[in-house]
Structures are given as structure tokens and as C-alpha cells.
Design a protein around this motif. Structure first.
Motif, PDB file in Angstrom:
ATOM      1  N   VAL A  12       7.240  21.521 -22.768  1.00 40.54           N
ATOM      2  CA  VAL A  12       6.126  21.517 -23.724  1.00 40.54           C
ATOM      3  C   VAL A  12       5.581  22.932 -23.902  1.00 40.54           C
ATOM      4  O   VAL A  12       5.282  23.350 -25.035  1.00 40.54           O
ATOM      5  CB  VAL A  12       5.034  20.497 -23.305  1.00 40.54           C
ATOM      6  CG1 VAL A  12       4.469  20.757 -21.933  1.00 40.54           C
ATOM      7  CG2 VAL A  12       3.904  20.474 -24.325  1.00 40.54           C
ATOM      8  N   PHE A  31      15.666  29.838 -24.159  1.00 39.59           N
ATOM      9  CA  PHE A  31      16.822  29.550 -23.296  1.00 39.59           C
ATOM     10  C   PHE A  31      16.500  28.347 -22.418  1.00 39.59           C
ATOM     11  O   PHE A  31      15.457  28.312 -21.765  1.00 39.59           O
ATOM     12  CB  PHE A  31      17.137  30.766 -22.418  1.00 39.59           C
ATOM     13  CG  PHE A  31      17.449  32.006 -23.218  1.00 39.59           C
ATOM     14  CD1 PHE A  31      18.758  32.365 -23.481  1.00 39.59           C
ATOM     15  CD2 PHE A  31      16.413  32.784 -23.728  1.00 39.59           C
ATOM     16  CE1 PHE A  31      19.044  33.496 -24.237  1.00 39.59           C
ATOM     17  CE2 PHE A  31      16.689  33.924 -24.485  1.00 39.59           C
ATOM     18  CZ  PHE A  31      18.003  34.281 -24.740  1.00 39.59           C
ATOM     19  N   ALA A  52       6.451  12.166 -19.290  1.00 42.46           N
ATOM     20  CA  ALA A  52       4.999  11.999 -19.250  1.00 42.46           C
ATOM     21  C   ALA A  52       4.526  10.865 -20.149  1.00 42.46           C
ATOM     22  O   ALA A  52       5.140  10.561 -21.177  1.00 42.46           O
ATOM     23  CB  ALA A  52       4.324  13.304 -19.666  1.00 42.46           C
ATOM     24  N   SER A 181      21.891  27.038 -21.509  1.00 45.53           N
ATOM     25  CA  SER A 181      21.770  28.380 -20.963  1.00 45.53           C
ATOM     26  C   SER A 181      20.777  28.384 -19.796  1.00 45.53           C
ATOM     27  O   SER A 181      19.574  28.225 -19.996  1.00 45.53           O
ATOM     28  CB  SER A 181      21.291  29.311 -22.086  1.00 45.53           C
ATOM     29  OG  SER A 181      21.211  30.616 -21.622  1.00 45.53           O
ATOM     30  N   GLY A 222       7.046  11.751  -9.878  1.00 45.13           N
ATOM     31  CA  GLY A 222       6.306  10.711 -10.591  1.00 45.13           C
ATOM     32  C   GLY A 222       7.279   9.710 -11.175  1.00 45.13           C
ATOM     33  O   GLY A 222       8.351  10.084 -11.665  1.00 45.13           O
TER      34      GLY A 222
HETATM   35  C1  FAD Z   1       5.596  10.783 -14.504  1.00 48.69           C
HETATM   36  C2  FAD Z   1       4.805  11.864 -15.184  1.00 48.69           C
HETATM   37  C3  FAD Z   1       3.713  11.503 -15.975  1.00 48.69           C
HETATM   38  C4  FAD Z   1       2.944  12.494 -16.602  1.00 48.69           C
HETATM   39  N1  FAD Z   1       1.915  12.108 -17.417  1.00 48.69           N
HETATM   40  C5  FAD Z   1       1.160  13.052 -18.038  1.00 48.69           C
HETATM   41  C6  FAD Z   1       0.113  12.674 -18.910  1.00 48.69           C
HETATM   42  O1  FAD Z   1      -0.119  11.481 -19.165  1.00 48.69           O
HETATM   43  N2  FAD Z   1      -0.659  13.660 -19.473  1.00 48.69           N
HETATM   44  C7  FAD Z   1      -0.418  14.974 -19.233  1.00 48.69           C
HETATM   45  O2  FAD Z   1      -1.152  15.827 -19.747  1.00 48.69           O
HETATM   46  N3  FAD Z   1       0.616  15.370 -18.431  1.00 48.69           N
HETATM   47  C8  FAD Z   1       1.393  14.441 -17.829  1.00 48.69           C
HETATM   48  N4  FAD Z   1       2.427  14.820 -17.008  1.00 48.69           N
HETATM   49  C9  FAD Z   1       2.586  16.251 -16.705  1.00 48.69           C
HETATM   50  C10 FAD Z   1       3.363  17.022 -17.762  1.00 48.69           C
HETATM   51  O3  FAD Z   1       4.530  16.338 -18.126  1.00 48.69           O
HETATM   52  C11 FAD Z   1       3.730  18.400 -17.196  1.00 48.69           C
HETATM   53  O4  FAD Z   1       2.577  19.045 -16.729  1.00 48.69           O
HETATM   54  C12 FAD Z   1       4.369  19.284 -18.274  1.00 48.69           C
HETATM   55  O5  FAD Z   1       5.527  18.664 -18.766  1.00 48.69           O
HETATM   56  C13 FAD Z   1       4.720  20.658 -17.731  1.00 48.69           C
HETATM   57  O6  FAD Z   1       5.236  21.411 -18.811  1.00 48.69           O
HETATM   58  P1  FAD Z   1       6.145  22.695 -18.581  1.00 48.69           P
HETATM   59  O7  FAD Z   1       6.591  23.129 -19.935  1.00 48.69           O
HETATM   60  O8  FAD Z   1       5.421  23.662 -17.698  1.00 48.69           O
HETATM   61  O9  FAD Z   1       7.363  22.160 -17.686  1.00 48.69           O
HETATM   62  P2  FAD Z   1       8.525  21.148 -18.083  1.00 48.69           P
HETATM   63  O10 FAD Z   1       8.039  20.139 -19.044  1.00 48.69           O
HETATM   64  O11 FAD Z   1       9.098  20.644 -16.798  1.00 48.69           O
HETATM   65  O12 FAD Z   1       9.599  22.082 -18.801  1.00 48.69           O
HETATM   66  C14 FAD Z   1      10.289  23.090 -18.091  1.00 48.69           C
HETATM   67  C15 FAD Z   1      11.527  23.466 -18.908  1.00 48.69           C
HETATM   68  O13 FAD Z   1      12.162  24.568 -18.261  1.00 48.69           O
HETATM   69  C16 FAD Z   1      13.557  24.315 -18.249  1.00 48.69           C
HETATM   70  N5  FAD Z   1      14.185  25.048 -17.148  1.00 48.69           N
HETATM   71  C17 FAD Z   1      14.190  24.719 -15.831  1.00 48.69           C
HETATM   72  N6  FAD Z   1      14.942  25.600 -15.161  1.00 48.69           N
HETATM   73  C18 FAD Z   1      15.410  26.495 -16.056  1.00 48.69           C
HETATM   74  C19 FAD Z   1      16.235  27.635 -15.970  1.00 48.69           C
HETATM   75  N7  FAD Z   1      16.747  28.057 -14.806  1.00 48.69           N
HETATM   76  N8  FAD Z   1      16.521  28.336 -17.105  1.00 48.69           N
HETATM   77  C20 FAD Z   1      15.997  27.948 -18.312  1.00 48.69           C
HETATM   78  N9  FAD Z   1      15.201  26.875 -18.443  1.00 48.69           N
HETATM   79  C21 FAD Z   1      14.917  26.144 -17.324  1.00 48.69           C
HETATM   80  C22 FAD Z   1      13.687  22.806 -18.101  1.00 48.69           C
HETATM   81  O14 FAD Z   1      14.965  22.354 -18.548  1.00 48.69           O
HETATM   82  C23 FAD Z   1      12.553  22.340 -19.007  1.00 48.69           C
HETATM   83  O15 FAD Z   1      12.997  22.174 -20.325  1.00 48.69           O
HETATM   84  C24 FAD Z   1       3.248  13.864 -16.416  1.00 48.69           C
HETATM   85  C25 FAD Z   1       4.363  14.221 -15.656  1.00 48.69           C
HETATM   86  C26 FAD Z   1       5.143  13.229 -15.057  1.00 48.69           C
HETATM   87  C27 FAD Z   1       6.355  13.638 -14.272  1.00 48.69           C
END
Ligand code: FAD
Length: 347
Positions: A12, A31, A52, A181, A222
Motif C-alpha cells: 500500500v 520494484f 487486511a 524483481s 494475522g
Molecule cells: C490479517 C491482517 C489484517 C489487517 N487489517 C488491517 C485493517 O483492517 N486496517 C488497517 O489499517 N491495516 C490492517 N492491516 C495492516 C496493513 O495491512 C499493513 O500495515 C500494511 O499492509 C503495511 O503496508 P506496507 O506497504 O508497509 O507493507 P506491505 O503491504 O507488506 O507491502 C510490502 C511490499 O514490499 C514487497 N517486498 C518485500 N520484500 C521485498 C524485496 N526484497 N524487494 C522488493 N520488494 C519487496 C512485498 O512484496 C510487498 O509488496 C492488517 C494486516 C493483516 C496481516
């Protein structure tokens, strides 16, 4: 001036950054190891955002979070409608409030939580106590609980639609997506990907749990359940205040209700456990008895990215910004965090 921007991670945060920066005219490259912009069909690691529930709950989250998350959440609830309106694909976003519920036997625990929210939330965000008649008028399916409060400024977004629409809009705005990637390191102005090294004016590391070991981030397991429940209407997210379990239900289009979520200090991404199944689904049934005949059509496990203090962090250094630790509030706070980071960078 248009800059060349690299983003590691298409969750996100990565997609919101790509959408915002490409809209501002920058040359954006993202990437991610995922094979494409959609969710994975098979189980395995993917962005936490896909799993989520998408609750936008600045007040309810105050049970566990502080003023910073609350302020970011309130701001994001203002930003999401503007973002969704700017996307060419539809995204379900509803801000009709959410409900806190409690069974009579849990009145003490529930009053403690509501008292905490009343002490922490600003005046317009105070929980409103509902009579059971008022509750039934809002949500006729809810039959079990004896106490209810409405949180008027809360809502929900459809995370799957939002992730896909952000990617599609980014493409329309010229974002270059480098799928398949894996990024091994992010340095000042450089992204080291599996296939090559890429140079940029500025880079963002938003890899969530994948940012280890560059950041002390951990995954918090989760588990969620999707129930197909035709004829069981639910119009807004509900949470059951319970001394042992934290359980919520969120309606999705197609008569689906998402039931979640366990919160376990483990990076195990394997299938949902028997214990979580019993606890979460029993609690759901105790709130909406008509769910007895619902079908469990999907279960999913994922890891919330959390830093040691469970708070979000935006870390700037020359040529690089790291954003991580969105933990259980990523959908709630991501737009405001992105806004804050880009304002600090004057981008
Ligand atoms: C069961 C569950 C329920 C949830 N419910 C809610 C809710 O109701 N409301 C709310 O606000 N939040 C909720 N959340 C929390 C929310 O989903 C996370 O806080 C949010 O998705 C984090 O966003 P992010 O972009 O930091 O990480 P992520 O969404 O995890 O995205 C990280 C990205 O980085 C990529 N990546 C990883 N390693 C590498 C690499 N080496 N090279 C390149 N890319 C890489 C991954 O493929 C992924 O696409 C929930 C989470 C879970 C698990």
C-alpha cells in the motif's frame, strides 16, 4: 523539476507513493518480487495489504495506539476519498461509522476499553452509546451483544480493489513497474535488484517485513476468514470487545464478511490454525447467530510489518527515505504518512 524516483516494495505504501509522485510529474520506477499487480492465487508471501480487512478506525485503534496513529488516521480518513476519486478503477470506500459491541458478561472489560477511548479521543470522535433498538435499526443481523457504541467517523476501504486501482492508475500516469524483481539493498540513490543495479535521484524503501535486516522490522502473524453469508446483511465494520479475543467483522461486496484477526508474535505464514478458527468464528457467531450457515470460502495468513515500538517510522537520509512499521494500521495511516514524507522532502 521532474526527478527520477525508485521505490522498493509495491504494497500500500509503495503504490500510494508511485501514484502520488507520478501524478506530480516524476519518473517513477517500482520494484517488487510479485509476478504482477494482482494478488497471488496460491498461498505464500505477498504484501500484508492484500490480507487486511481495510478498517479505517482511528478511534477504535486508540485502545492499543497513541496520539500519533490517531492523528495520522484522522488525516488519512480525509485523504482516502480524494485518492479514490482520482483513480480510474472503482474502489469501495464507506465511511458510515463502525460499531463496538460487547456481551453482558464482558461488560467490565468493555467499559474499560470505552473509557480509554473516551479519554484519548477528541470531542467529535467520542464513542456514542446505542440502545439495543438503535443497534437493531442500524444492523438487524446483530443479535448477541447487550452493549453497543457507534464510532461515527470510521469506515472501511476494499484493500484488494484499492491496491489494483492504485497500480492501474500509476500505469496510466507512466509508472514503470518492475515485477519479479527482488531488491537486496537500498542505498542513497540506488536500488540493488536481483537483475541489476538502478540509479535514481531519490529512493524509497517500503518493503515492509522484506526490509530486514536494514531495519529491525518483524512480522506479526494475522489470520482472516472470508464467510459467504447471503441474506445476512452487515453494513459497517463491527468489533467485539472481549477480554481474550480481538475480533472484527467487515462486510465486502458479494455477501462476503471478512472475520479477523489473530495477532500472534510469529513470522509463520502457514495456514490458519484450529485454535484461531474456533476462537474467531465462535466469537463471530456469538455476535451474528445467522452466520451459522455461512460458508467459509477463503482463509488467509499474513505478516504485519512492525518496528520494536510498534509505531510507524519515516526515516530520511541523503537520497533515501525508509517508511515502515505500519503494523496493524497500514490502511488507516498510509495516506497521511506518504503526505508527511513527501512534504518533508518537498516533493
Ligand atoms: C490479517 C491482517 C489484517 C489487517 N487489517 C488491517 C485493517 O483492517 N486496517 C488497517 O489499517 N491495516 C490492517 N492491516 C495492516 C496493513 O495491512 C499493513 O500495515 C500494511 O499492509 C503495511 O503496508 P506496507 O506497504 O508497509 O507493507 P506491505 O503491504 O507488506 O507491502 C510490502 C511490499 O514490499 C514487497 N517486498 C518485500 N520484500 C521485498 C524485496 N526484497 N524487494 C522488493 N520488494 C519487496 C512485498 O512484496 C510487498 O509488496 C492488517 C494486516 C493483516 C496481516
Amino acid at each position: 523539476m521532474a526527478l527520477r524516483i525508485g521505490i522498493a516494495g509495491a504494497g500500500v505504501l509503495g503504490r500510494l507513493l508511485a501514484f502520488t509522485l507520478s501524478r506530480a510529474g516524476h519518473d517513477v520506477h517500482v520494484f517488487d518480487p510479485a509476478s504482477g499487480p494482482g494478488p497471488r492465487a496460491e498461498s505464500g508471501s505477498q504484501a500484508a495489504g492484500w490480507t487486511a480487512a481495510g478498517m479505517l478506525s482511528p478511534v477504535a485503534e486508540l485502545e492499543r495506539a497513541g496520539a500519533e496513529v490517531f492523528a495520522l488516521g484522522v488525516r488519512s480518513c480525509q485523504l482516502w476519498p480524494q485518492i479514490v476519486q482520482a483513480l480510474s478503477e472503482p474502489v469501495a470506500l464507506h465511511m458510515q461509522g463502525s460499531l463496538l459491541l460487547a456481551h453482558r458478561s464482558d461488560a467490565g472489560a468493555a467499559q474499560r476499553v470505552v473509557g480509554l477511548l473516551q479519554a484519548k479521543a477528541d470531542a467529535p470522535y467520542q464513542p456514542q452509546s446505542l440502545t439495543m433498538d438503535a443497534l437493531r435499526a442500524l444492523e438487524p443481523s446483530i443479535q448477541g451483544p447487550a452493549m453497543a457504541w457507534l464510532l461515527t467517523n470510521e469506515g472501511q476501504i476494499h484493500p484488494i480493489q484499492a491496491l489494483q486501482a492504485l497500480a492501474a492508475q500509476g500505469t496510466l500516469q507512466g509508472v514503470q513497474w518492475h515485477w519479479g524483481s527482488t531488491v537486496t539493498a537500498v542505498d542513497a540513490g540506488a536500488i540493488h535488484a536481483s537483475e541489476a543495479q538502478h540509479h535514481f535521484d531519490h529512493v524509497f524503501d517500503v518493503r515492509g517485513v522484506g526490509a530486514k535486516p536494514a531495519l529491525p522490522v518483524r512480522g506479526v502473524r494475522g489470520e482472516v476468514f472470508w464467510l459467504h453469508a447471503p441474506g445476512v446483511p452487515l453494513h459497517r465494520p463491527v468489533r467485539l470487545l472481549h477480554p481474550r479475543h480481538s475480533i472484527y467483522m467487515v462486510p465486502r461486496p458479494g455477501d462476503v464478511i471478512v472475520v479477523g484477526a489473530s495477532e500472534i508474535e510469529s513470522e509463520d505464514r502457514s495456514h490458519v490454525s484450529l485454535r484461531s478458527t474456533l476462537e474467531l468464528l465462535s466469537a463471530a457467531h456469538s455476535v451474528i447467530p445467522a452466520l451459522a450457515e455461512a460458508r467459509v470460502v477463503h482463509t488467509e495468513t499474513n505478516l504485519r510489518p512492525a518496528l520494536p515500538d510498534n509505531l510507524p517510522a519515516v526515516l530520511h537520509s541523503a537520497g533515501k527515505t525508509e517508511i515502515n512499521g505500519l503494523f496493524r494500521h497500514g490502511w488507516l495511516i498510509a495516506p497521511a504518512l506518504v503526505e508527511q514524507a513527501l512534504q518533508e522532502l518537498k516533493l
